[in-house]
Design an enzyme around this catalytic site. Sequence first.
Site, mmCIF file in Angstrom:
data_model
loop_
_atom_site.group_PDB
_atom_site.id
_atom_site.type_symbol
_atom_site.label_atom_id
_atom_site.label_comp_id
_atom_site.label_asym_id
_atom_site.label_seq_id
_atom_site.Cartn_x
_atom_site.Cartn_y
_atom_site.Cartn_z
ATOM 1 N N GLU A 263 62.319 60.600 46.293
ATOM 2 C CA GLU A 263 61.850 59.262 45.927
ATOM 3 C C GLU A 263 63.041 58.331 45.742
ATOM 4 O OE1 GLU A 263 59.274 59.413 42.534
ATOM 5 O OE2 GLU A 263 57.776 60.668 43.525
ATOM 6 N N HIS A 281 54.283 56.456 43.048
ATOM 7 C CA HIS A 281 54.533 56.961 41.693
ATOM 8 C C HIS A 281 53.929 56.019 40.636
ATOM 9 C CE1 HIS A 281 57.379 59.953 39.545
ATOM 10 N NE2 HIS A 281 56.362 59.661 38.767
#
Length: 531
Positions: A263, A281
């Site tokens: 990420e 997220h």
Amino acid sequence: MAPKVLVSDKLSETAVQIFRDRGIDVDFQPDLGKDKDKLAEVIGQYDGLAIRSATKVTEKILANADNLKVIARAGIGTDNIDKDAASKKGVIVMNTPFGNMITTAEHAIAMMFAVARQIPEASESTHAGKWEKSKFMGTELTNKTLGVIGAGNIGGIVCDRARGLKMKVVAYDPFLSEEKADKMGVEKVELDDLLARADFITLHVPFTDATANILSRENLAKTKKGVRIINCARGGLVDEEALAEMLQSGHVAGAAFDVFAVEPAKDNALFNLPNVVCTPHLGAATTEAQENVALQVAEQMSNYLLTGAVENALNMPSVTAEEAKVMGPWIKLAGHLGSFVGQMTDEPVKAINILYDGVAAEMNLAALNCAVVAGIMKKFNPEVNMVSAPVVAKERGIQISTTNQDKSGAFEGYIKVTVVTDKRERSIGGTVFSDGKPRFIQIKGINIDAEIGRHMLYTTNEDVPGIIGTLGQTMGENGVNIANFTLGRAGAGEEAIALLYVDEPVPAEARAKLAETGLFTQIKPLEFDVV
């Protein structure tokens, strides 16, 4: 002087005001966390650091954090904190695992609905002016089996919500007892059983060595055809490449992911596959959750800096504010006992055995253990504290064991610490009197009643006349005032000990004079951190 806290990420003004209302000197610089060099330059001024995800607390930054006592992350994940370096530095690392539990659980349920009814793709198609009603055939959740991997705080909420949707819930969690599973209304199963039975699988575990790639290619192959998989926990729990292949083959009917192995996820094997829902997220991304974790982090840090209460710490046993009040004198005692045997021990320590009796056995033993070990380890590293001590002990290969027992003697409770080396065992016992002051009550099996002072002198000798006079005269001749004098012996004519609490350190000349008498088998000056 008031404790000083730096807030280096965006935290709500309400949370910042909590620090001010509690008497904390707070420095709110919400963009400072992005400048690692500037953060490293100023961090030494602060007792506490409050962050979100933008601030990266590295070993380099911690090297300059000479006054830092606590780092608190507003949120659950602490991947942006070097916890090993923080522990070695003696800095407590806290998170706020409960402020966003409901939000994260709700997101998992929402993702499950989205993938069951192909909502994102159907929405995009409809926006494009198409009317593909027959293309987006979904599946009901009612009467389907949901497999929950990890039935802790968030997983437990998901189980509750799923049961409200009339789903059958099976849970895999090594720490879930049968009794708790029954209370939750779920069936506790092994992982292979869950994989074989579940129509939907949702993950709610942290990323650890045990959980990494828990849905590996091998385990994904064990799932039933048509399964749908939801991951709103942590990236790295699922083999994304293998999952992509199984989505393309049709073995897996759909997937919904809020977290990814890398990420920010700019490119991923799951992207652009049919019936795969992806969000960036967002698990904790609600107004309520962000406010909750911000308020929680402010309260937790203030409680620790002002009262010593430790909540939601990752590298230190938790101690509630109520426990901190009751345990304060006992934590001091534990530290003094450790310090005594530590100062008396010159050879490497192999093991530390701690006995808790009576009321002491009913306290937070994990915190007391840390205090004992810290007291011992200060002999080898004066900078060690309750956070770093267990790390130092582990690095040295020291075995730590505890025993607790019901009240067995004249005292309501006591602690006995024994240090084991290759050459000997050395033990000391202590208690806390009703006045809140710690006392040493036994050394080497010999009963005593010794008040603990900053400067002390410990001697051993054969029980013969003249010892008291010799000690008193020698201290007087060297200008050392005795505040308290304690004696004990194994029996008449046997080994005896003396423990002197003095107003200043006993000079080397005085100790040499005592040695010249030939009366003493051991003469040891001791220092204790007494406030």
